[in-house]
Design a protein around this motif. Structure first.
Motif, PDB file in Angstrom:
ATOM      1  N   SER A 164     -86.371 -17.269   9.641  1.00  0.00           N
ATOM      2  CA  SER A 164     -87.176 -16.809  10.775  1.00  0.00           C
ATOM      3  C   SER A 164     -87.155 -15.289  10.911  1.00  0.00           C
ATOM      4  N   GLY A 165     -86.228 -14.642  10.197  1.00  0.00           N
ATOM      5  CA  GLY A 165     -86.139 -13.183  10.263  1.00  0.00           C
ATOM      6  C   GLY A 165     -84.860 -12.679  10.883  1.00  0.00           C
ATOM      7  N   LEU A 166     -84.095 -13.574  11.522  1.00  0.00           N
ATOM      8  CA  LEU A 166     -82.816 -13.150  12.090  1.00  0.00           C
ATOM      9  C   LEU A 166     -81.856 -12.784  10.965  1.00  0.00           C
ATOM     10  N   GLU A 167     -81.258 -11.612  11.057  1.00  0.00           N
ATOM     11  CA  GLU A 167     -80.263 -11.214  10.045  1.00  0.00           C
ATOM     12  C   GLU A 167     -79.204 -10.330  10.690  1.00  0.00           C
ATOM     13  N   ILE A 168     -77.954 -10.732  10.521  1.00  0.00           N
ATOM     14  CA  ILE A 168     -76.812  -9.959  11.001  1.00  0.00           C
ATOM     15  C   ILE A 168     -75.979  -9.581   9.788  1.00  0.00           C
ATOM     16  N   ASP A 169     -75.655  -8.294   9.646  1.00  0.00           N
ATOM     17  CA  ASP A 169     -74.979  -7.812   8.440  1.00  0.00           C
ATOM     18  C   ASP A 169     -73.633  -8.495   8.219  1.00  0.00           C
ATOM     19  N   PHE A 170     -72.818  -8.573   9.270  1.00  0.00           N
ATOM     20  CA  PHE A 170     -71.516  -9.233   9.184  1.00  0.00           C
ATOM     21  C   PHE A 170     -71.247  -9.981  10.484  1.00  0.00           C
ATOM     22  N   VAL A 171     -70.517 -11.067  10.368  1.00  0.00           N
ATOM     23  CA  VAL A 171     -70.036 -11.804  11.539  1.00  0.00           C
ATOM     24  C   VAL A 171     -68.536 -11.972  11.345  1.00  0.00           C
ATOM     25  N   MET A 172     -67.750 -11.639  12.378  1.00  0.00           N
ATOM     26  CA  MET A 172     -66.301 -11.693  12.235  1.00  0.00           C
ATOM     27  C   MET A 172     -65.653 -12.259  13.495  1.00  0.00           C
ATOM     28  N   ARG A 173     -64.433 -12.699  13.345  1.00  0.00           N
ATOM     29  CA  ARG A 173     -63.594 -13.032  14.490  1.00  0.00           C
ATOM     30  C   ARG A 173     -62.870 -11.748  14.892  1.00  0.00           C
ATOM     31  N   TRP A 174     -63.134 -11.281  16.101  1.00  0.00           N
ATOM     32  CA  TRP A 174     -62.511 -10.044  16.579  1.00  0.00           C
ATOM     33  C   TRP A 174     -62.020 -10.264  18.005  1.00  0.00           C
ATOM     34  N   LYS A 175     -60.761  -9.997  18.218  1.00  0.00           N
ATOM     35  CA  LYS A 175     -60.127 -10.230  19.516  1.00  0.00           C
ATOM     36  C   LYS A 175     -60.327 -11.670  19.969  1.00  0.00           C
ATOM     37  N   GLY A 176     -60.319 -12.581  18.997  1.00  0.00           N
ATOM     38  CA  GLY A 176     -60.402 -13.997  19.305  1.00  0.00           C
ATOM     39  C   GLY A 176     -61.795 -14.527  19.522  1.00  0.00           C
ATOM     40  N   GLU A 224     -76.503 -19.784  25.255  1.00  0.00           N
ATOM     41  CA  GLU A 224     -76.479 -21.251  25.305  1.00  0.00           C
ATOM     42  C   GLU A 224     -76.743 -21.858  23.925  1.00  0.00           C
ATOM     43  N   LYS A 225     -77.395 -21.098  23.043  1.00  0.00           N
ATOM     44  CA  LYS A 225     -77.711 -21.590  21.708  1.00  0.00           C
ATOM     45  C   LYS A 225     -76.704 -21.119  20.669  1.00  0.00           C
ATOM     46  N   TYR A 226     -76.291 -19.851  20.770  1.00  0.00           N
ATOM     47  CA  TYR A 226     -75.465 -19.266  19.719  1.00  0.00           C
ATOM     48  C   TYR A 226     -73.984 -19.106  20.100  1.00  0.00           C
ATOM     49  N   HIS A 227     -73.654 -19.170  21.364  1.00  0.00           N
ATOM     50  CA  HIS A 227     -72.269 -19.055  21.808  1.00  0.00           C
ATOM     51  C   HIS A 227     -71.601 -17.755  21.330  1.00  0.00           C
ATOM     52  N   VAL A 228     -72.382 -16.674  21.324  1.00  0.00           N
ATOM     53  CA  VAL A 228     -71.869 -15.352  20.947  1.00  0.00           C
ATOM     54  C   VAL A 228     -72.036 -14.424  22.145  1.00  0.00           C
ATOM     55  N   LYS A 229     -70.961 -13.727  22.480  1.00  0.00           N
ATOM     56  CA  LYS A 229     -70.993 -12.890  23.683  1.00  0.00           C
ATOM     57  C   LYS A 229     -70.818 -11.406  23.397  1.00  0.00           C
ATOM     58  N   GLN A 230     -70.529 -11.043  22.145  1.00  0.00           N
ATOM     59  CA  GLN A 230     -70.283  -9.620  21.893  1.00  0.00           C
ATOM     60  C   GLN A 230     -70.752  -9.218  20.497  1.00  0.00           C
ATOM     61  N   ALA A 231     -71.074  -7.938  20.380  1.00  0.00           N
ATOM     62  CA  ALA A 231     -71.528  -7.382  19.108  1.00  0.00           C
ATOM     63  C   ALA A 231     -71.024  -5.952  18.988  1.00  0.00           C
ATOM     64  N   TYR A 234     -67.127   5.381  10.902  1.00  0.00           N
ATOM     65  CA  TYR A 234     -65.752   5.577  10.444  1.00  0.00           C
ATOM     66  C   TYR A 234     -64.746   4.750  11.224  1.00  0.00           C
ATOM     67  N   MET A 235     -65.138   4.209  12.374  1.00  0.00           N
ATOM     68  CA  MET A 235     -64.211   3.377  13.144  1.00  0.00           C
ATOM     69  C   MET A 235     -64.165   1.934  12.635  1.00  0.00           C
ATOM     70  N   GLY A 236     -64.972   1.612  11.631  1.00  0.00           N
ATOM     71  CA  GLY A 236     -64.956   0.250  11.105  1.00  0.00           C
ATOM     72  C   GLY A 236     -63.583  -0.199  10.640  1.00  0.00           C
ATOM     73  N   PHE A 237     -62.771   0.737  10.156  1.00  0.00           N
ATOM     74  CA  PHE A 237     -61.450   0.360   9.655  1.00  0.00           C
ATOM     75  C   PHE A 237     -60.483  -0.023  10.776  1.00  0.00           C
ATOM     76  N   LEU A 238     -60.867   0.242  12.019  1.00  0.00           N
ATOM     77  CA  LEU A 238     -60.010  -0.096  13.163  1.00  0.00           C
ATOM     78  C   LEU A 238     -60.287  -1.496  13.702  1.00  0.00           C
ATOM     79  N   LEU A 239     -61.294  -2.172  13.190  1.00  0.00           N
ATOM     80  CA  LEU A 239     -61.663  -3.501  13.703  1.00  0.00           C
ATOM     81  C   LEU A 239     -60.791  -4.563  13.019  1.00  0.00           C
ATOM     82  N   ASP A 240     -59.482  -4.393  13.157  1.00  0.00           N
ATOM     83  CA  ASP A 240     -58.536  -5.232  12.413  1.00  0.00           C
ATOM     84  C   ASP A 240     -57.825  -6.262  13.289  1.00  0.00           C
ATOM     85  N   GLU A 241     -58.275  -6.418  14.536  1.00  0.00           N
ATOM     86  CA  GLU A 241     -57.632  -7.375  15.443  1.00  0.00           C
ATOM     87  C   GLU A 241     -58.354  -8.708  15.344  1.00  0.00           C
ATOM     88  N   TYR A 242     -57.667  -9.712  14.814  1.00  0.00           N
ATOM     89  CA  TYR A 242     -58.315 -11.000  14.548  1.00  0.00           C
ATOM     90  C   TYR A 242     -58.451 -11.772  15.861  1.00  0.00           C
TER      91      TYR A 242
END
Length: 439
Positions: A367-379, A404-411, A431-439
């Motif tokens: 449909s055209g939806l595209e997200i570069d990465f999806v991760m578990r961050w801060k639970g 209600e459809k995707y159950h995603v609250k943050q980006a 450059y802050m990408g390397f700090l996103l290390d909290e699972y």
């Protein structure tokens, strides 16, 4: 000397009261031998070092009984008086252990004996077609750690960035406040340098010593050629050409808008059944990371991953630049790469995540939806959009507007910004990408 995070892992291992022999896995030339020997000489009175790649004759030590007393006798006969075995004071380093499968089997006997610490290193462990398998893999008797080329934080250390500066970055992230302008510009500059240099230790050292990017590029291409040589030398005869074709197709794969790995890009008419094992060879060698598409962007990510739809990134961002034509370094540093710039910075973020041990996922729908990465961050399930400079995040906004459809609250949006927020989207400098290390 380059400071490496593996030093902390080795120290934690040594502090374990009932430690098992340690096996360090990683791609060739990522610094395994140097780090292990540096640690060994700092923490033990006596170091027994056997390199099976440089000295194939050492294999004969493990060709008979693998009882520890017999191995000590054989090593002593081979190395002479330099081989000193003192319980608790001697460490045995088995370098390039994949060249001697029986040495890996022997890890069980070293563990059962318990008098000496043992560390093995391996570059092509488990790669199909490489050598022969051990008589018995010592399951339960070894601890395995993956080692990677330098990550961005280690690159920052090498360039004189202090712990205090990195702590300030972490505070800015936690408090969602802008990074002071002078520091912000310095990190932007270092990020572009890391993008073209990457983290192979010899390459980073050459950059630190000379800052001549011509030297950097030559070393990167030498490493790439050595990887290709491994493919020719060690793979099964029927696979050699196909593995090389898969490897050389990676820059072209990333040039596509969708970036999904397509075997038809490797070779016209190629299919998964013909090439899937060859791509797996490259992944097993530690050269690439695979990023899986999700059927839906929600936790658990592994449970929603589509195993046959994926993107492929170079594990080390700098080696991707080395695979591109002359002048690419300059274009990255100047920000003039047009459409391909997005692929380079996506690979950069994949480098960040893979080197922190994150499995990689993305989300794409016809449909055209595209997200570069999806991760578990801060639970929580978190969308990550990567922008080489700036740009809209239409797909992320669409998903966030339908909880209600995707159950995603943050980006998180990573790009050429300072820290900020737009509703439930956190905006961060790349450059802050390397700090996103909290699972």
């Amino acid at each position: 000397m380059l400071r490496r995070k593996i030093e902390q892992s080795l120290a934690r291992w040594k502090d374990l009261p009932d430690r098992k022999p340690l096996l360090i896995k990683g791609c060739r030339q990522c610094g395994k031998t140097f780090s292990v020997l540096d640690f060994a000489h700092k923490h033990y009175e006596h170091v027994i070092y056997l390199n099976f790649f440089q000295n194939p004759d050492y294999n004969s030590v493990f060709s008979g009984s693998l009882e520890t007393d017999n191995l000590i006798m054989m090593i002593s006969a081979l190395l002479g008086p330099d081989a000193v075995f003192k319980p608790g004071k001697t460490i045995i380093v088995l370098d390039e252990i994949q060249e001697c499968p029986e040495a890996r089997t022997a890890l069980k006997f070293f563990k059962l004996d318990g008098r000496f610490d043992v560390i093995g290193t391996g570059s092509l462990l488990g790669v199909r077609g490489y050598g022969k398998d051990p008589r018995s893999i010592p399951v339960g008797y070894e601890t395995i750690i993956d080692m990677y080329p330098l990550d961005f934080e280690e690159f920052l250390w090498a360039n004189g960035i202090t712990e205090a500066m990195i702590s300030l970055l972490r505070r800015c992230l936690a408090e969602e406040k802008p990074v002071p302008e002078a520091l912000h510009n310095r990190f932007r500059q270092l990020l572009l340098q890391y993008t073209v240099v990457g983290g192979m230790p010899a390459v980073v050292q050459a950059f630190i010593d000379t800052h001549q990017l011509g030297n950097v590029l030559q070393l990167q291409r030498d490493i790439i050629r050595s990887y290709e040589d491994d493919m020719i030398k060690y793979a099964d005869k029927k696979d050699k050409a196909k593995i090389a074709e898969c490897f050389r197709s990676i820059p072209k794969q990333l040039s596509k808008e969708n970036k999904k790995f397509q075997y038809s890009v490797v070779k016209k008419g190629a299919t998964s059944s013909q090439y899937a094992g060859n791509l797996q060879w490259i992944e097993d060698a530690g050269i690439i990371s695979r990023c899986y598409n999700l059927s839906i962007p929600e936790l658990p990510l592994e449970g929603n991953a589509l195993q046959d739809i994926f993107k492929v990134y170079m594990k080390d961002a700098g080696l991707l630049i080395g695979m591109l034509e002359d002048g690419t370094q300059f274009e990255v540093l100047q920000g003039n790469l047009h459409g391909y710039k997005g692929a380079i910075f996506e690979n950069l973020v994949a480098d960040f995540f893979a080197k922190m041990g994150r499995p990689l996922y993305y989300y794409h729908k016809d449909s055209g939806l595209e997200i570069d990465f999806v991760m578990r961050w801060k639970g929580n399930c978190t969308l990550v959009e990567v922008k080489a400079t700036t740009g809209n995040t239409k797909s992320a906004k669409t998903i966030l507007s339908h909880p209600e459809k995707y159950h995603v609250k943050q980006a998180v949006k990573l790009g050429d910004y300072n820290v900020g927020r737009n509703g439930n989207m956190l905006i961060l400098p790349l450059y802050m990408g390397f700090l996103l290390d909290e699972y």
